[in-house]
Design an enzyme around this catalytic site. Structure first.
Site, PDB file in Angstrom:
ATOM      1  CB  SER A  42       2.535  -7.883   8.520  1.00 24.38           C
ATOM      2  OG  SER A  42       1.202  -7.434   8.632  1.00 24.38           O
ATOM      3  CE1 TYR A  73       1.812  -7.591   3.101  1.00 22.18           C
ATOM      4  CE2 TYR A  73       0.306  -7.938   4.930  1.00 22.18           C
ATOM      5  CZ  TYR A  73       1.395  -7.296   4.384  1.00 22.18           C
ATOM      6  OH  TYR A  73       2.076  -6.360   5.123  1.00 22.18           O
TER       7      TYR A  73
END
Length: 258
Positions: free
Chosen positions: A148, A161
């Protein structure tokens, strides 16, 4: 570039989290380029739907329900791939869950552990059994891990995350070092704001719209499409990327340039 190098005919691929979004788009694209694809998802209905779409378009696909946080199920996924298609050549480790949304001092450690299990530990498990299988064949192969933009640019209130996606890049680099000499390339793709059910759910939760949010996340003032991320993964799986390993390819509309 020789277009034949993008052809995946004769190759067998696993795509995790392939029931919806980027995973589904990736599975469809790999199949369209000739690969036999094992469609893995924790939701058997969406996995089956993706596999049926591939078969209806003339491709080869097999759906396997998998909880990628469970080692036994990941091992079984690879075993079922070999039982169905005879080998494994490439994999896109895409499965992930929604980020956490609290600052560190308020963190729910059960949520933290769940995010780390699904978004990081699962990548390690998938790599372990995918690479083991490719090595047993004595063949070359390609592993693509989905990171990401949070792999390199932290966001507030997403500690779990961010930690997981940073870890994915670390696993990718370690894998590239360990297996380049044995013919296995390990790379990552770092998507930005991609129009998926996960992103749409986040927008609903915050009350934002694409028009509100996209300009801050993309130089193109729009969200990316799952198919645009799929193209990056398919290239890294193909022989067109034969000299690429240990790389993290950003597909983020220029977000990281600012």
């Amino acid at each position: 570039m020789n277009p034949d190098l993008m052809n995946l005919s004769g190759k067998v691929a696993i795509v995790t989290g392939a029931g919806v979004g980027m995973g589904a788009a990736t599975a469809r694209l790999l199949a369209a380029r000739g690969a036999s694809v094992v469609v893995s998802d924790i939701n058997p209905d969406t996995a089956t739907a993706t596999a049926e779409l591939i078969r209806s378009a003339g491709g080869k696909a097999h759906a396997v329900r998998t909880d990628v946080a469970d080692e036994a199920q990941v091992e079984a996924l690879v075993a079922q791939t070999v039982a169905t298609f005879g080998r494994l050549d490439c994999a896109v480790n895409n499965a992930a869950i929604t980020p956490d949304n609290l600052p560190i001092h308020e963190a729910d450690m059960a949520v933290f552990d769940r995010v780390l299990n699904v978004d990081l530990r699962s990548v390690m498990l998938c790599m372990k059994y995918e690479i083991r299988q490719i090595l047993s064949q004595g063949s070359s192969g390609s592993i693509v891990n989905i990171g990401s933009v949070s792999s390199v640019r932290p966001q507030p209130n997403n500690a779990a995350y961010v930690a997981a996606k940073h870890g994915v890049i670390g696993l990718t680099k370690t894998g590239s070092l360990e297996y380049a000499g044995r013919g296995i390339r390990v790379n990552a793709v770092m998507p930005g704001a991609i129009d998926t059910p996960m992103l749409r759910g986040a927008l609903e939760t915050t009350g934002n719209t694409e028009a509100d949010f996209a300009p801050a996340l993309s130089l193109f003032n729009r969200f990316g499409k799952p198919e645009e991320v799929a193209e990056a993964s398919a290239w890294l799986c193909s022989d067109a990327a034969s000299y690429v390993t240990g790389h993290s390819l950003a597909v983020e509309g220029g977000y990281l340039t600012r």
